[in-house]
Motif scaffolding. Structure first.
Motif, mmCIF file in Angstrom:
data_model
loop_
_atom_site.group_PDB
_atom_site.id
_atom_site.type_symbol
_atom_site.label_atom_id
_atom_site.label_comp_id
_atom_site.label_asym_id
_atom_site.label_seq_id
_atom_site.Cartn_x
_atom_site.Cartn_y
_atom_site.Cartn_z
ATOM 1 N N ALA B 54 0.837 -1.195 0.000
ATOM 2 C CA ALA B 54 0.000 0.000 0.000
ATOM 3 C C ALA B 54 0.869 1.241 0.000
ATOM 4 C CB ALA B 54 -0.913 -0.012 1.219
ATOM 5 N N GLN B 141 -5.807 -1.040 2.730
ATOM 6 C CA GLN B 141 -4.605 -0.245 2.685
ATOM 7 C C GLN B 141 -5.019 1.209 2.555
ATOM 8 O OE1 GLN B 141 -5.155 -2.340 0.019
ATOM 9 N NE2 GLN B 141 -4.585 -4.086 1.264
ATOM 10 N N PHE B 142 -4.065 1.996 2.764
ATOM 11 C CA PHE B 142 -4.370 3.413 2.691
ATOM 12 C C PHE B 142 -4.179 3.898 1.273
ATOM 13 C CE2 PHE B 142 -5.103 7.554 3.992
ATOM 14 C CZ PHE B 142 -4.183 8.388 3.410
ATOM 15 N N PHE B 143 -5.224 4.337 0.719
ATOM 16 C CA PHE B 143 -5.113 4.896 -0.610
ATOM 17 C C PHE B 143 -5.543 6.336 -0.579
ATOM 18 C CE2 PHE B 143 -3.907 1.310 -2.878
ATOM 19 C CZ PHE B 143 -4.605 0.215 -2.415
#
Lengths: 678, 153
Positions: B54, B141-143
């Protein structure tokens, strides 16, 4: 064994060497093979570890090259083989490879997703004993023990060379050795015997002739002495007997020197071959490099050892030395580096540069040194700093110098591998200096070495580092890298990475384990890296990276160490795009925060894991020097699925605001955990 | 409780992942590493992969927001991402990252952006499928917001 030369003295077979004794291989071998695997990718690392464990190896994993190096240094005989990725943020895998080859002489396997011929060739030239393409299959790992056995076999042959010129594994160098051995064999033995004042030497001699000799560990100090001797004699005239006499190391035999000389020549040859294409200018230079470089290296070492040698002076010295050597030698890199260094560092250096072109012999080299005004006084050599700081500084200095001499680094690096022809003895020496310091882990070594060097060095007094500035002058240090940036490859400079990190830590934010690293590997690493890089590559965006790193580093460091770090950091940045690194740091910070909040309300098992990792991440985000992979590596923000968009927005905004140090554990300023629906 | 139908369903699910090209032989390597000592090894690795990658996705995302593109940097990120993805056997993701790298090498910004969108799709799709297979949600995940909006979950 006699330890006259201090820590660098030859040591008898270590525990692993005992294994290598040939007749003491455990029955369960290769089970229990001690593998160190280095990869910044936590996923790959986890998989590799599991695979290696399945092969019944003893695995230690590491996600940073610097950490790996310090582990190897602290536990010299704790590992049998190293597997390393090629692309790593803190240090180029090839640099790590060279370091290991030079310092520990362990077999190293490189791996990468990159299967281009060029990269694989690089692995070969840098001395990797194998190259694996990712994704790595377990079958590929099952047979890595062969490299360990092969190395043992070769080592035994090295040491059993006593008197015998023919070695099955030897290459053409053999004939060269033969010349020396046949003509001077007896004489050498006798002269070395006379010099011996330790009974152990007698024992060793006796053993060598009949039994397998304990392995001679070519430590940094020892190698520096060797290089100094070779330089003094002139690379063309350096015969093992004379080298042995010059080195005056009790317990060292002519055979040891001969085999080491052979490797050295191979190394130099490889270096010149690698860097040939890089610098057309250098290509038509002769390699009368040796003596000069060795002298330079010695001086630098001494200076470095004292810890008082300003980084600049050292660099200058090296540059000067390198410049000369490069001029003479066929190593284009060195020359180019030299030029760069000179132009940046000190106008006086140019003087040296100009001289380079004229220098054709050892003598001239020495003259050059004289010509270059140095700020270092002989007595400075005597005073050694016994602080980690000085060591670090010295390392840095040496490193920076090394960088300039570039070649030195590569030389040093290469030494571990069976190479030939040292063009850049300076580099080697210089590189050794930092290595010496780092491996010693204490400044004391430099003292001993400095002393040795001083006595041996005919022109130490004459060498002064022009405009030598203490490490504190980060700017000068930085300049070096900048200059060399052109030289440096796009890869990561080890120098920057390792020391940078450690120095940053020491500066204040990260003190802890980093300090030890600084001592051990910090300074050391950079020099090698720089050297190697300088020699072989032309860095590109270095300056940009340096700048960015500098700014980061400057915020954190005030001391010389900081400066060093800066340089180092810069160097590190070299290898990787600075943006990337910064970006990672930033993401890490942001992610850490996000993770915290995510962890708080996530019921996932993973979330919990993340929390733990996250905590560690928060604590020492950037400099984490641990082997813990997960914590370091994945600053990914984890949001529970039900994370609201507004929280996402705030997280995004937070990110854009810039990365705050990840000190907030679970209390993010911008995150309102209350809002998060569960 | 009858597990056979469940297992069979899982087996079918798994096979389709291979048949449809989402996973390749490397995934089998991971499965073979799973044992009593590490009974959830594959799942752990995949989770770790999604967590760590990510960050790389984010890096590429951010790099693509800066003009002009720094193709070297982009290529570097993608190289790492590719290595990671290939190590878990993420076949389609790996193919997209290879394509992305080629666009980087030829300096084709448009190609990079297009491919990146496709890559993120494949990346998200695979995650969903693996989540269904493991029956455990893999942590998001961090998007960036745009990425999230673009992704079809």
């Amino acid at each position: 064994m006699n330890s006259n030369i201090g820590k660098g003295s030859m040591s008898t077979a270590s525990s692993s060497a005992a294994w290598k004794a040939g007749d003491v291989v455990p029955d369960r071998f290769p089970a229990g093979l001690r593998v160190l695997v280095v990869d910044d990718d936590p996923t790959c690392l986890m998989i590799l570890e599991k695979m290696l464990r399945t092969c019944l190896y003893e695995v230690t994993k590491c996600n940073r090259a610097e950490t790996a190096l310090s582990m190897l240094r602290e536990n010299k005989n704790g590992f049998d083989i190293v597997i390393s990725d090629v692309h790593m943020p803190d240090m180029d895998g090839f640099k790590l490879l060279e370091h290991i080859g030079l310092e520990m002489d362990l077999p190293v396997i490189m791996m990468s997703a990159d299967d281009g011929k060029h990269v694989v060739m690089k692995g070969v030239t840098h001395g990797a004993c194998d190259y694996l393409i990712k994704p790595v299959r377990i079958e590929a790992l099952k047979n890595i023990w062969q490299h360990v056995v092969r190395k043992w076999k070769n080592e035994w042959k090295d040491f059993e060379q006593s008197g015998s010129v023919e070695e099955g594994d030897r290459q053409q160098k053999q004939s060269e050795d033969a010349d020396y051995s046949s003509s001077a064999n007896e004489g050498n033995w006798k002269s070395s015997k006379k010099r011996k004042d330790d009974e152990d030497e007698t024992d060793e001699r006796d053993d060598s002739s009949t039994l397998k000799k304990p392995r001679v560990v070519w430590s940094v100090e020892l190698h520096q002495q060797f290089v100094a001797a070779v330089n003094q004699l002139g690379i063309d005239k350096a015969v093992p007997k004379k080298i042995l006499e010059l080195m005056n190391v009790p317990g060292l035999t002519r055979e040891n020197v001969a085999s080491h000389l052979q490797k050295y020549r191979l190394y130099l040859r490889r270096l010149s071959g690698v860097s040939q294409h890089q610098n057309s200018f250098m290509s038509h230079q002769e390699e009368t490099f040796g003596p000069l470089s060795s002298l330079n290296g010695l001086d630098l070492q001494t200076l470095a050892a004292t810890g008082q040698l300003p980084a600049e002076s050292l660099a200058t010295l090296q540059a000067a030395g390198l410049g000369r050597s490069t001029a003479k030698s066929g190593v284009p890199m060195a020359l180019v580096d030299q030029r760069n260094i000179f132009s940046f560092e000190n106008p006086k250096l140019r003087f040296g540069e100009g001289q380079q072109q004229h220098i054709n012999g050892n003598n001239k080299q020495i003259n050059l040194l004289h010509g270059i005004p140095m700020t270092m006084e002989p007595k400075q050599l005597v005073g050694l700093h016994h602080t980690a700081q000085s060591i670090g500084n010295v390392n840095m200095q040496v490193t920076s110098h090394g960088a300039q001499s570039g070649q030195n680094n590569s030389l040093l690096m290469q030494m571990g591998q069976p190479q030939s022809r040292g063009h850049i003895l300076n580099d080697a020496t210089v590189g050794h200096a930092p290595r010496l310091l780092s491996s010693m882990g204490q400044p004391i070594l430099s003292n001993g070495i400095a002393a040795n060097v001083s006595t041996r060095n005919r022109i130490p007094e004459n060498i002064r580092a022009p405009g030598y500035n203490p490490v504190s002058q980060a700017s000068s240090m930085l300049n070096f890298p900048m200059n060399h940036a052109s030289e440096l490859p796009g890869n990561i400079l080890p120098l920057g990475s390792t020391p940078g990190m450690s120095s940053l830590t020491s500066k204040g934010t990260f003190q802890e384990d980093v300090n030890s690293e600084i001592k051990g590997s910090g300074g050391f690493m950079p020099s090698y890296d720089i050297f190697n890089d300088l020699n072989q590559h032309k860095p590109q965006s270095w300056e940009l990276q340096n700048v960015s790193m500098t700014s980061d580093a400057s915020q954190r460091s005030n001391s010389l160490q900081g400066n060093l770090d800066l340089t180092q950091s810069v160097l590190v940045q070299q290898g990787i795009s600075s943006g990337q690194m910064n970006g990672q740091n930033r993401s890490a910070a942001v992610v850490s925060k996000a993770m915290c909040s995510a962890g708080d309300f996530s019921e996932q098992r993973n979330a919990q894991n993340v929390n733990q990792h996250f905590n560690t991440l928060l604590v020492d985000n950037t400099i984490r020097v641990k082997s813990e992979i997960v914590a370091d590596v994945s600053p990914a923000n984890l949001f529970p699925d039900h994370f609201g968009q507004e929280d996402l927005m705030s997280a995004l905004l937070k990110q854009q605001e810039g990365i705050a140090p990840a000190e907030n554990e679970f209390d993010f300023d911008g995150y309102s955990m209350d809002n998060i629906p569960e | 409780m009858e597990r056979n139908p469940m297992r069979r369903q899982l087996a079918v699910m798994r096979q389709s992942l291979f048949d449809q090209g989402y996973l390749d032989e490397q995934f089998v390597q991971l499965e073979e590493l799973q044992d009593d000592a590490n009974p959830n090894f594959v799942e752990e690795v995949v989770t770790l992969y999604y967590r760590d990658s990510a960050r790389l996705i984010l890096n590429v995302e951010q790099a693509l927001e800066r003009k002009p593109f720094d193709f070297n940097k982009l290529d570097g990120y993608m190289h790492q991402f590719k290595g990671s993805s290939s190590s878990i056997g993420a076949k389609k993701v790996k193919a997209e990252s290879t394509l992305f790298r080629e666009y980087c090498k030829s300096g084709n910004g448009e190609g990079c952006m297009r491919t990146f969108q496709q890559l993120k799709k494949e990346y998200a799709t695979l995650r969903k499928k693996l989540e269904a297979y493991f029956q455990v949600p893999i942590i998001f995940q961090f998007f960036s917001l745009s990425t999230l909006l673009n992704m079809c979950f």
